[in-house]
Write a protein that holds these residues in place. Structure first.
Motif, PDB file in Angstrom:
ATOM      1  N   TRP A 117      47.538 -26.029 -15.103  1.00 23.65           N
ATOM      2  CA  TRP A 117      47.035 -27.077 -15.640  1.00 23.65           C
ATOM      3  C   TRP A 117      47.249 -28.371 -14.996  1.00 23.65           C
ATOM      4  CZ3 TRP A 117      50.107 -31.586 -16.714  1.00 23.65           C
ATOM      5  CH2 TRP A 117      51.376 -31.316 -16.617  1.00 23.65           C
ATOM      6  N   LEU A 118      48.518 -28.732 -14.273  1.00 19.75           N
ATOM      7  CA  LEU A 118      48.728 -29.553 -13.361  1.00 19.75           C
ATOM      8  C   LEU A 118      47.708 -29.715 -12.022  1.00 19.75           C
ATOM      9  CD1 LEU A 118      50.375 -32.153 -12.788  1.00 19.75           C
ATOM     10  CD2 LEU A 118      51.979 -30.875 -11.859  1.00 19.75           C
ATOM     11  N   ARG A 119      47.521 -28.484 -11.600  1.00 15.22           N
ATOM     12  CA  ARG A 119      46.684 -28.453 -10.349  1.00 15.22           C
ATOM     13  C   ARG A 119      45.136 -28.681 -10.826  1.00 15.22           C
ATOM     14  NH1 ARG A 119      44.634 -23.403  -8.364  1.00 15.22           N
ATOM     15  NH2 ARG A 119      43.199 -23.951  -6.359  1.00 15.22           N
ATOM     16  N   ALA A 120      44.754 -28.380 -11.977  1.00 17.69           N
ATOM     17  CA  ALA A 120      43.537 -28.561 -12.539  1.00 17.69           C
ATOM     18  C   ALA A 120      43.125 -29.928 -12.619  1.00 17.69           C
ATOM     19  CB  ALA A 120      43.520 -27.668 -13.743  1.00 17.69           C
ATOM     20  N   LEU A 121      44.056 -30.805 -13.085  1.00 12.40           N
ATOM     21  CA  LEU A 121      44.102 -32.170 -13.457  1.00 12.40           C
ATOM     22  C   LEU A 121      43.860 -32.769 -11.912  1.00 12.40           C
ATOM     23  CD1 LEU A 121      46.327 -32.868 -16.234  1.00 12.40           C
ATOM     24  CD2 LEU A 121      43.894 -32.604 -16.433  1.00 12.40           C
ATOM     25  N   ARG A 149      46.601 -24.797 -24.464  1.00 16.06           N
ATOM     26  CA  ARG A 149      47.244 -23.500 -24.225  1.00 16.06           C
ATOM     27  C   ARG A 149      48.432 -23.657 -23.323  1.00 16.06           C
ATOM     28  NH1 ARG A 149      42.109 -19.629 -23.055  1.00 16.06           N
ATOM     29  NH2 ARG A 149      41.093 -19.571 -25.134  1.00 16.06           N
ATOM     30  N   CYS A 150      48.615 -24.686 -22.517  1.00 18.12           N
ATOM     31  CA  CYS A 150      49.696 -24.688 -21.651  1.00 18.12           C
ATOM     32  C   CYS A 150      50.548 -25.894 -22.521  1.00 18.12           C
ATOM     33  CB  CYS A 150      49.465 -25.586 -20.342  1.00 18.12           C
ATOM     34  SG  CYS A 150      48.141 -24.264 -19.390  1.00 18.12           S
ATOM     35  N   GLY A 151      50.470 -26.203 -23.752  1.00 17.67           N
ATOM     36  CA  GLY A 151      51.442 -26.965 -24.369  1.00 17.67           C
ATOM     37  C   GLY A 151      51.658 -28.323 -23.766  1.00 17.67           C
ATOM     38  N   GLN A 152      50.488 -29.069 -23.556  1.00 20.25           N
ATOM     39  CA  GLN A 152      50.102 -30.248 -22.913  1.00 20.25           C
ATOM     40  C   GLN A 152      49.440 -31.280 -23.755  1.00 20.25           C
ATOM     41  OE1 GLN A 152      51.984 -31.414 -20.358  1.00 20.25           O
ATOM     42  NE2 GLN A 152      52.880 -29.168 -20.244  1.00 20.25           N
ATOM     43  N   PRO A 153      49.634 -31.574 -25.267  1.00 19.04           N
ATOM     44  CA  PRO A 153      49.181 -32.331 -26.110  1.00 19.04           C
ATOM     45  C   PRO A 153      48.744 -33.782 -25.465  1.00 19.04           C
ATOM     46  CG  PRO A 153      51.015 -31.832 -27.023  1.00 19.04           C
ATOM     47  CD  PRO A 153      51.163 -31.157 -25.770  1.00 19.04           C
ATOM     48  N   GLY A 154      49.903 -34.385 -24.905  1.00 19.88           N
ATOM     49  CA  GLY A 154      49.632 -35.790 -24.531  1.00 19.88           C
ATOM     50  C   GLY A 154      48.911 -35.729 -23.300  1.00 19.88           C
ATOM     51  N   LEU A 178      40.769 -30.778 -29.315  1.00 23.60           N
ATOM     52  CA  LEU A 178      41.734 -31.788 -29.318  1.00 23.60           C
ATOM     53  C   LEU A 178      42.705 -31.372 -30.544  1.00 23.60           C
ATOM     54  CD1 LEU A 178      43.152 -34.301 -27.871  1.00 23.60           C
ATOM     55  CD2 LEU A 178      41.598 -35.630 -29.446  1.00 23.60           C
ATOM     56  N   VAL A 179      42.050 -31.028 -31.578  1.00 20.16           N
ATOM     57  CA  VAL A 179      42.961 -30.647 -32.920  1.00 20.16           C
ATOM     58  C   VAL A 179      43.766 -29.558 -32.308  1.00 20.16           C
ATOM     59  CG1 VAL A 179      42.927 -29.856 -35.126  1.00 20.16           C
ATOM     60  CG2 VAL A 179      41.557 -31.801 -34.434  1.00 20.16           C
ATOM     61  N   ALA A 180      43.160 -28.687 -31.628  1.00 23.14           N
ATOM     62  CA  ALA A 180      43.678 -27.319 -31.261  1.00 23.14           C
ATOM     63  C   ALA A 180      44.792 -27.634 -30.331  1.00 23.14           C
ATOM     64  CB  ALA A 180      42.703 -26.316 -30.748  1.00 23.14           C
ATOM     65  N   ALA A 181      44.714 -28.458 -29.581  1.00 24.38           N
ATOM     66  CA  ALA A 181      45.675 -28.764 -28.492  1.00 24.38           C
ATOM     67  C   ALA A 181      46.982 -29.331 -29.279  1.00 24.38           C
ATOM     68  CB  ALA A 181      45.395 -29.898 -27.371  1.00 24.38           C
ATOM     69  N   CYS A 182      46.811 -30.205 -30.318  1.00 22.33           N
ATOM     70  CA  CYS A 182      48.220 -30.854 -30.945  1.00 22.33           C
ATOM     71  C   CYS A 182      48.773 -29.809 -31.849  1.00 22.33           C
ATOM     72  CB  CYS A 182      47.427 -31.960 -31.751  1.00 22.33           C
ATOM     73  SG  CYS A 182      46.908 -33.493 -30.998  1.00 22.33           S
ATOM     74  N   CYS A 183      47.830 -29.051 -32.528  1.00 23.83           N
ATOM     75  CA  CYS A 183      48.131 -27.724 -33.200  1.00 23.83           C
ATOM     76  C   CYS A 183      49.178 -26.836 -32.577  1.00 23.83           C
ATOM     77  CB  CYS A 183      47.352 -27.164 -34.004  1.00 23.83           C
ATOM     78  SG  CYS A 183      46.414 -28.241 -35.301  1.00 23.83           S
ATOM     79  N   LEU A 449      57.605 -29.183 -16.095  1.00 26.12           N
ATOM     80  CA  LEU A 449      57.182 -29.593 -17.266  1.00 26.12           C
ATOM     81  C   LEU A 449      57.089 -28.513 -18.522  1.00 26.12           C
ATOM     82  CD1 LEU A 449      54.669 -32.412 -15.638  1.00 26.12           C
ATOM     83  CD2 LEU A 449      57.114 -32.504 -16.653  1.00 26.12           C
ATOM     84  N   CYS A 450      57.836 -27.730 -18.351  1.00 22.77           N
ATOM     85  CA  CYS A 450      57.812 -26.294 -19.353  1.00 22.77           C
ATOM     86  C   CYS A 450      58.808 -26.603 -20.458  1.00 22.77           C
ATOM     87  CB  CYS A 450      58.067 -25.280 -18.600  1.00 22.77           C
ATOM     88  SG  CYS A 450      57.409 -23.819 -19.687  1.00 22.77           S
ATOM     89  N   GLN A 451      58.251 -26.987 -21.777  1.00 24.67           N
ATOM     90  CA  GLN A 451      59.045 -27.286 -22.917  1.00 24.67           C
ATOM     91  C   GLN A 451      59.991 -26.343 -23.268  1.00 24.67           C
ATOM     92  OE1 GLN A 451      58.964 -30.525 -24.416  1.00 24.67           O
ATOM     93  NE2 GLN A 451      60.862 -29.594 -25.450  1.00 24.67           N
ATOM     94  N   PRO A 452      61.347 -26.436 -23.080  1.00 21.69           N
ATOM     95  CA  PRO A 452      62.264 -25.391 -23.823  1.00 21.69           C
ATOM     96  C   PRO A 452      62.041 -25.467 -25.139  1.00 21.69           C
ATOM     97  CG  PRO A 452      63.382 -27.104 -22.265  1.00 21.69           C
ATOM     98  CD  PRO A 452      61.907 -27.713 -22.315  1.00 21.69           C
ATOM     99  N   ASP A 453      62.437 -24.091 -25.745  1.00 18.08           N
ATOM    100  CA  ASP A 453      62.393 -23.997 -27.360  1.00 18.08           C
ATOM    101  C   ASP A 453      63.671 -23.694 -27.744  1.00 18.08           C
ATOM    102  OD1 ASP A 453      62.635 -21.429 -26.470  1.00 18.08           O
ATOM    103  OD2 ASP A 453      60.769 -20.794 -27.009  1.00 18.08           O
ATOM    104  N   CYS A 454      63.780 -23.273 -29.127  1.00 13.84           N
ATOM    105  CA  CYS A 454      65.180 -23.009 -29.706  1.00 13.84           C
ATOM    106  C   CYS A 454      65.808 -21.919 -29.216  1.00 13.84           C
ATOM    107  CB  CYS A 454      64.692 -22.794 -31.076  1.00 13.84           C
ATOM    108  SG  CYS A 454      64.422 -24.458 -31.946  1.00 13.84           S
ATOM    109  N   THR A 455      64.803 -20.565 -28.543  1.00 14.54           N
ATOM    110  CA  THR A 455      65.636 -19.673 -27.928  1.00 14.54           C
ATOM    111  C   THR A 455      65.987 -19.969 -26.782  1.00 14.54           C
ATOM    112  OG1 THR A 455      63.698 -18.277 -28.817  1.00 14.54           O
ATOM    113  CG2 THR A 455      64.899 -17.262 -27.203  1.00 14.54           C
ATOM    114  N   THR A 456      65.639 -20.948 -25.909  1.00  9.62           N
ATOM    115  CA  THR A 456      66.102 -21.177 -24.667  1.00  9.62           C
ATOM    116  C   THR A 456      67.457 -22.065 -25.009  1.00  9.62           C
ATOM    117  OG1 THR A 456      63.858 -21.894 -24.046  1.00  9.62           O
ATOM    118  CG2 THR A 456      65.603 -22.708 -22.415  1.00  9.62           C
ATOM    119  N   TYR A 457      67.698 -22.848 -25.943  1.00 11.98           N
ATOM    120  CA  TYR A 457      68.807 -23.516 -26.047  1.00 11.98           C
ATOM    121  C   TYR A 457      69.872 -22.528 -26.908  1.00 11.98           C
ATOM    122  CZ  TYR A 457      66.655 -28.077 -25.440  1.00 11.98           C
ATOM    123  OH  TYR A 457      65.950 -29.127 -24.749  1.00 11.98           O
TER     124      TYR A 457
END
Length: 508
Positions: A117-121, A149-154, A178-183, A449-457
């Motif tokens: 996604w970063l390279r695409a932008l 899909r890459c978890g970048q709603p912002g 856009l709704v799907a990106a936020c969801c 810029l990959c978001q850690p989740d509960c499993t990570t922590y």
């Protein structure tokens, strides 16, 4: 273990075969073997016609229909026509004239296909600087879907605003993306705010797909009260839930252990004329029981759906393979794979991933490697899940040097590095008790810029506890609560509460 490699047909629940119509290969289900019957030598009875021109018998859709008269006319005209010379030179000259345009657009398409996604932008910004650039709905749609899909709603919201600034009119499809990106990132309140914007625009009214995406987000977050309100709103707008919508709710109730509600949804589907159960319904039910290890219930429901007239697909068989693999029922796993071959169902990346995952969980590096080698030999492309399973499998087997080589191979193959990928590497570091490397991977995860989740922590805190590093555990608990809104204890409580009761079964 050797039973996994000896494909047999001993599985009792697969005794009822598919109709003979499914045995015939179609365009969407190609045979993996070469058909050589058309290459046989002509018989002696056809020797008298050898002086006639051979006719090519094209398959339907393989070659455009052209009459023999038009072919004869075309051939006679070509006799007097001067052949075109230097075609390659002219084509090369034409391509060179548009080299820069092709390079930028192709680079953007390549980045989207590889989920970078970063390279695409970055490439998209280069594209917008070109004089030939024109804003197109399709380009923004692909980028919005990618960012979601890459978890970048912002980034998706920012891109949507830039699209409006360029003068491109929004559509219901763009808003839905856009709704799907936020969801996808569990930003449900933001998604509902976007829904209100859609309802205020006459040409961007939400449809059944918009509501289905919102319903899925609410189901995944166990906010079932919002599901009911969305159903009521759909009824007011005369939007009928389709089979996809019902399957989403069905799956959500099943994962949450709400078997009574799940049974009601399935009953409505059986009585409905617009949302009849389909193969996805079948996959949802058998996947539910398969993931819970209830193999007998999975097999029973497989037979029920077959009797209802629903035919299985490749994903259905992949679900069965995954369920058998988790229970280490390698004979049945192999039987399903052989059954797929006999019916010309192709083995997909998911098929191999399920087998690799089964050996990975058991720490069976030998058979895991054998399956991966066979996967590559057949030209099947590995994905992120493939390498997650390989990394975890080598860690379970104590082969940490092969973990490193797997990570390096993933880099050479440009495998997308998502949260699951970094979690697998952190898991391997934890198993190796290599705290310093684990912290480096965690830092790289954030740098990407990959978001850690509960499993990570949770994995990292367990590793710190083993080393008696209480201060590190406390820091991660604070960070986890800030990033995910949960403490480690709340995370484990939610997982426990969501687990279905093994004694409950569907009664239909």
């Amino acid at each position: 273990m050797a039973a996994a490699l000896q494909l047999s047909l001993s599985s009792s629940f697969l005794a009822s075969p598919l109709p003979s119509s499914t045995l015939r290969p179609t365009a969407s289900r190609p045979l993996r073997r070469l058909l050589i019957s058309s290459a046989t030598a002509p018989s002696s009875s056809s020797s008298t016609t050898l002086n006639l021109p051979k006719k090519k018998h094209w398959k339907v859709g393989e070659y455009p229909g052209v009459s023999e008269a038009s072919i004869t006319h075309f051939s006679s005209n070509n006799k007097n026509r001067t052949p075109i010379k230097n075609i390659k030179k002219k084509l090369d000259k034409k391509n060179n004239a548009k080299a820069w345009a092709n390079t930028v657009t192709e680079a953007l398409s390549d980045a989207i296909d590889k989920k970078q996604w970063l390279r695409a932008l970055q490439v998209f910004e280069m594209l917008k600087a070109q004089p030939f650039y024109q804003p197109k709905e399709g380009t923004y749609m692909k980028l919005l879907v990618l960012l979601g899909r890459c978890g970048q709603p912002g980034q998706a919201c920012q891109l949507f605003d830039e699209m409006l600034e360029e003068g491109l009119e929004p559509t219901a499809e763009l808003y839905t993306a856009l709704v799907a990106a936020c969801c996808r990132s569990n930003l449900i309140d933001k998604a509902f705010a976007i829904l209100e914007q859609m309802k205020s625009l006459p040409l961007c009214q939400p449809d059944v797909y918009t509501y289905s995406i919102l319903i899925k987000a609410c189901v995944d977050a166990s906010r079932f009260e919002l599901v009911d309100s969305l159903y009521d709103e759909m009824a007011e707008r005369l939007i009928t839930p389709n089979t996809v919508t019902q399957n989403i709710v069905l799956s959500g109730y099943g994962k949450a252990g709400k078997y009574e509600e799940m049974e009601k949804v399935l009953s409505r589907m059986l009585e409905s004329t617009t949302s009849k159960p389909d193969v996805w319904t079948m996959n949802t039910i058998i996947s539910l029981f398969g993931n819970e290890g209830q193999i007998e219930m999975m097999e029973r429901w497989y037979e029920k759906f077959r009797n209802y007239g629903i035919e299985p697909e490749t994903r259905t068989f992949n679900i069965l393979i995954g369920a058998y693999g988790k229970k280490r029922m390698y004979d049945k796993m192999s039987s399903v794979m052989e059954y797929m071959r006999r019916l010309s169902f192709p083995w997909t990346t998911s098929t191999y991933n399920n087998v690799i995952e089964a050996f990975s969980d058991a720490g069976d590096a030998k058979h895991m490697e054998y399956t991966f080698d066979q996967m590559r030999a057949e030209g099947m492309k590995a994905d992120t899940k493939t390498f997650c399973c390989l990394i975890r499998g080598y860690a379970n087997a104590g082969l940490f040097h092969k973990v490193i080589s797997s990570v390096q191979l993933a880099g050479r193959l440009e495998i997308p590095e998502n949260t699951s990928f970094f979690n697998a590497v952190i898991y391997a570091c934890s198993r190796a008790e290599d705290i310093m490397e684990m912290e480096r991977v965690f830092k790289r995860m954030k740098d990407k810029l990959c978001q850690p989740d509960c499993t990570t922590y949770s994995m990292m805190m367990d590793a710190y506890r083993k080393e008696g590093m209480s201060d590190k555990v406390y820091d991660l608990e604070q960070e986890m609560q800030m990033m995910t809104g949960k403490t480690c204890k709340e995370y484990h409580d939610v997982e426990t509460d969501a687990a279905p009761d093994g004694e409950k079964v569907l009664l239909i």
